[in-house]
Enzyme design. Structure first.
Site, PDB file in Angstrom:
ATOM      1  N   CYS A 128     -10.087  -1.504  -4.320  1.00  0.00           N
ATOM      2  CA  CYS A 128      -9.640  -0.145  -4.684  1.00  0.00           C
ATOM      3  C   CYS A 128     -10.449   0.384  -5.856  1.00  0.00           C
ATOM      4  O   CYS A 128     -10.088   1.405  -6.439  1.00  0.00           O
ATOM      5  CB  CYS A 128      -8.142  -0.138  -4.986  1.00  0.00           C
ATOM      6  SG  CYS A 128      -7.672  -1.292  -6.268  1.00  0.00           S
ATOM      7  N   GLU A 144      -1.502 -16.251  -3.554  1.00  0.00           N
ATOM      8  CA  GLU A 144      -0.895 -15.120  -4.268  1.00  0.00           C
ATOM      9  C   GLU A 144      -0.184 -15.677  -5.508  1.00  0.00           C
ATOM     10  O   GLU A 144       0.508 -16.684  -5.417  1.00  0.00           O
ATOM     11  CB  GLU A 144       0.093 -14.413  -3.326  1.00  0.00           C
ATOM     12  CG  GLU A 144       1.040 -13.437  -3.966  1.00  0.00           C
ATOM     13  CD  GLU A 144       0.360 -12.258  -4.664  1.00  0.00           C
ATOM     14  OE1 GLU A 144      -0.517 -11.613  -4.078  1.00  0.00           O
ATOM     15  OE2 GLU A 144       0.724 -12.002  -5.829  1.00  0.00           O
ATOM     16  N   ASP A 158      -8.711  -9.337  -1.534  1.00  0.00           N
ATOM     17  CA  ASP A 158      -8.225  -7.983  -1.840  1.00  0.00           C
ATOM     18  C   ASP A 158      -7.651  -8.004  -3.255  1.00  0.00           C
ATOM     19  O   ASP A 158      -6.441  -7.932  -3.460  1.00  0.00           O
ATOM     20  CB  ASP A 158      -7.150  -7.594  -0.808  1.00  0.00           C
ATOM     21  CG  ASP A 158      -6.613  -6.188  -1.030  1.00  0.00           C
ATOM     22  OD1 ASP A 158      -7.169  -5.446  -1.861  1.00  0.00           O
ATOM     23  OD2 ASP A 158      -5.627  -5.833  -0.351  1.00  0.00           O
ATOM     24  N   GLN A 197       0.829  -1.205   0.000  1.00  0.00           N
ATOM     25  CA  GLN A 197       0.000   0.000   0.000  1.00  0.00           C
ATOM     26  C   GLN A 197       0.866   1.258   0.000  1.00  0.00           C
ATOM     27  O   GLN A 197       1.930   1.283   0.625  1.00  0.00           O
ATOM     28  CB  GLN A 197      -0.914  -0.001   1.225  1.00  0.00           C
ATOM     29  CG  GLN A 197      -1.968  -1.100   1.208  1.00  0.00           C
ATOM     30  CD  GLN A 197      -3.143  -0.752   0.298  1.00  0.00           C
ATOM     31  OE1 GLN A 197      -3.253   0.350  -0.217  1.00  0.00           O
ATOM     32  NE2 GLN A 197      -4.031  -1.710   0.098  1.00  0.00           N
TER      33      GLN A 197
HETATM   34  C1  LIG Z   1      -4.397  -5.130  -4.369  1.00  0.00           C
HETATM   35  S1  LIG Z   1      -3.023  -6.212  -4.135  1.00  0.00           S
HETATM   36  C2  LIG Z   1      -3.326  -6.697  -2.468  1.00  0.00           C
HETATM   37  C3  LIG Z   1      -2.173  -7.289  -1.757  1.00  0.00           C
HETATM   38  C4  LIG Z   1      -2.285  -7.316  -0.222  1.00  0.00           C
HETATM   39  N1  LIG Z   1      -3.590  -7.722   0.234  1.00  0.00           N
HETATM   40  C5  LIG Z   1      -1.910  -5.961   0.364  1.00  0.00           C
HETATM   41  O1  LIG Z   1      -2.802  -5.191   0.725  1.00  0.00           O
HETATM   42  O2  LIG Z   1      -0.700  -5.649   0.430  1.00  0.00           O
HETATM   43  C6  LIG Z   1      -3.483  -7.587  -5.114  1.00  0.00           C
HETATM   44  C7  LIG Z   1      -2.510  -8.737  -5.101  1.00  0.00           C
HETATM   45  O3  LIG Z   1      -3.094  -9.785  -5.880  1.00  0.00           O
HETATM   46  C8  LIG Z   1      -2.094 -10.417  -6.648  1.00  0.00           C
HETATM   47  N2  LIG Z   1      -2.828 -11.017  -7.783  1.00  0.00           N
HETATM   48  C9  LIG Z   1      -3.317 -10.390  -8.884  1.00  0.00           C
HETATM   49  N3  LIG Z   1      -4.005 -11.271  -9.646  1.00  0.00           N
HETATM   50  C10 LIG Z   1      -3.942 -12.483  -9.017  1.00  0.00           C
HETATM   51  C11 LIG Z   1      -4.472 -13.766  -9.300  1.00  0.00           C
HETATM   52  N4  LIG Z   1      -5.210 -13.985 -10.397  1.00  0.00           N
HETATM   53  N5  LIG Z   1      -4.239 -14.766  -8.436  1.00  0.00           N
HETATM   54  C12 LIG Z   1      -3.481 -14.548  -7.314  1.00  0.00           C
HETATM   55  N6  LIG Z   1      -2.982 -13.339  -6.984  1.00  0.00           N
HETATM   56  C13 LIG Z   1      -3.196 -12.314  -7.821  1.00  0.00           C
HETATM   57  C14 LIG Z   1      -1.111  -9.312  -6.992  1.00  0.00           C
HETATM   58  O4  LIG Z   1       0.161  -9.849  -7.274  1.00  0.00           O
HETATM   59  C15 LIG Z   1      -1.148  -8.474  -5.705  1.00  0.00           C
HETATM   60  O5  LIG Z   1      -0.157  -8.909  -4.802  1.00  0.00           O
END
Ligand SMILES: C[S@@+](CC[C@H](N)C(=O)[O-])C[C@H]1O[C@@H](n2cnc3c(N)ncnc32)[C@H](O)[C@@H]1O
Length: 425
Positions: free
Chosen positions: A383, A295, A356, A248
């Protein structure tokens, strides 16, 4: 009579005057004229403006302000000299209270219109402690030919050359100035962009550059060969990450965001989908007997595992997998990639699922997979209120009830907002 709709409208809307009714999701001001919906960029609610239509899509015209005839009572002079050209901020024209009100209205609008929720629980958008100089992560665009470093201009791929950014934290502003000094000296490596993140130990930058800041001296030397790992401490938990993994951007609200997402959740088994480097995974592991994070980014999953190990939390594991694929595995009872403890926990009841996802929201199969697990409570951190509303609609049709909403102004001076909803079966 052979005019296309676009030209007809452009002809009849030159110098058109409109009043901005409110701010829509996406940050545009809403106006109506000639039975058409007009989305006006960089507007404030109540502005009386003369507009120019820039483009037309279906029955919606997108316009910019040519002249402010009567300013909204919420309008302020944007302090940033690049505002309007730089695509980074689109809310600086409103005072901070109006920004927060606009974001609450954007969330309500999406929940009403896209999720068809009638009785929206009361909520406020929690203000950032500092609406300026808050950004601890940034992505700077570099145009090596024109020698420009900054952000994309709004609606274009041209780089707006920026000397000082009003939302960057001072430590990142220093790094940015160091990169600009290297650009001027002709020694900035050729890269389309640079990603930077600040932590307790300094700044991580990708791609890495050897960079001595003219303003802060030797302290800001960045490693020339690797992307440096840094850490941040949130509510006593330490998180390692670097400029290439998600974390973040605004520290000020993070403790409140984590608290709001977890609420009073406690119990046996929690799942965390899209867990990144573990921002929620560590506090979840202190409240649940078993936690499984999912993840897909290899580096982020590695950091999440190291962050859990660093906190001596052995009751959580992180699956390196696409969330949709992982949920399909679980549906087929293919738990072979998981530890025996996690496989056994997944065969029992799931107390809590936190998701998330990135701005695009969760795929349909992810929503179906979550519904199939029948968790008692779902916490959705988002978001983007529009994709949140789209996904909420499916969860509500699937048998869940919206129990609470909270929102956090993680990105002041822009239309972006972080929303957390809790759903119960
Ligand atoms: C908005 S971030 C949230 C990360 C964590 N919750 C934080 O607040 O620091 C979204 C995360 O989802 C991962 N991501 C995106 N698409 C994905 C998928 N299809 N499967 C697993 N992870 C995914 C990204 O690499 C990223 O780390």
């Amino acid at each position: 009579m052979f005019f296309t709709a676009r030209y007809r409208l452009a002809a009849c809307t030159t110098n058109m005057e409109v009043t901005i009714e409110r701010i829509l999701p996406g940050g545009f001001g809403l106006a109506h004229a000639d039975d058409r919906t007009i989305m006006v960029a960089l507007a404030a609610p109540g502005d009386r403006v003369r507009i120019r239509v820039d483009r037309v899509k279906g029955n919606v015209s997108f316009a910019s302000i040519e002249e402010i005839i009567t300013p909204s009572p919420h309008r302020v002079e944007p302090p940033c000299p690049y505002f309007g050209r730089c695509g980074g901020c689109d809310f600086q024209q409103m005072n901070y209270r109006a920004q927060l009100d606009a974001k609450a209205e954007m969330i309500r609008d999406c929940l009403r219109r896209l999720a068809r929720i009638e009785n929206i629980p009361d909520f406020q958008v929690t203000a950032a402690p500092d609406p300026w100089h808050y950004r601890l992560r940034a992505q700077w665009q570099y145009d090596a030919v024109r020698q420009r470093l900054g952000y994309f201009e709004s609606g274009s791929r041209n780089v707006c050359d920026v000397a000082e950014c009003a939302v960057l934290a001072p430590t990142l502003q220093n790094t940015f100035e160091s990169l600009r000094a290297l650009m001027t000296a002709g020694s900035l490596p050729d890269s389309r962009d640079f990603r930077a993140a600040a932590g307790n130990e300094g700044v991580s930058i990708s791609p890495p550059v050897h960079c001595i800041s003219p303003t802060v001296g030797e302290d800001s030397v960045l490693d020339s060969s690797v992307v440096r790992d840094i850490s941040r401490t949130i509510q006593g938990e330490s998180y390692r990450f670097n400029a290439e993994s998600f974390f973040q951007a605004n520290d000020g609200l993070l403790p409140a965001l984590v608290e709001a997402a977890l609420g009073d959740a406690r119990g046996r088994t929690a799942l965390e989908l899209y867990c990144g480097v573990g921002l929620f995974t560590l506090p979840l592991a202190r409240r649940f007997s078993r936690v499984i994070g999912v993840e897909s980014d290899q580096a982020a999953a590695k950091f999440a595992r190291e962050n859990l190990a660093g906190a001596s939390l052995t009751n959580a594991e992180v699956a390196l997998r696409d969330v949709g694929v992982w949920l399909d595995d679980v549906k087929r009872h293919d738990l072979s990639r998981l530890s025996a403890e996690s496989a056994s926990a997944l065969q029992g009841e799931i107390d809590f699922v936190l998701l998330d996802p990135p701005r695009v929201g969760a795929e349909s199969r992810v929503i179906a997979g979550v519904l199939g697990l029948k968790p008692h409570t779902i916490a959705y951190v988002s978001c983007d209120p529009a994709t949140l509303a789209r996904d909420l609609k499916k969860l509500i049709v699937g048998g869940y009830r919206l129990a609470s909403i909270s929102a956090f102004d993680m990105f002041p001076q822009t239309h972006h907002v972080e929303t957390i909803v809790h759903l119960v079966a």
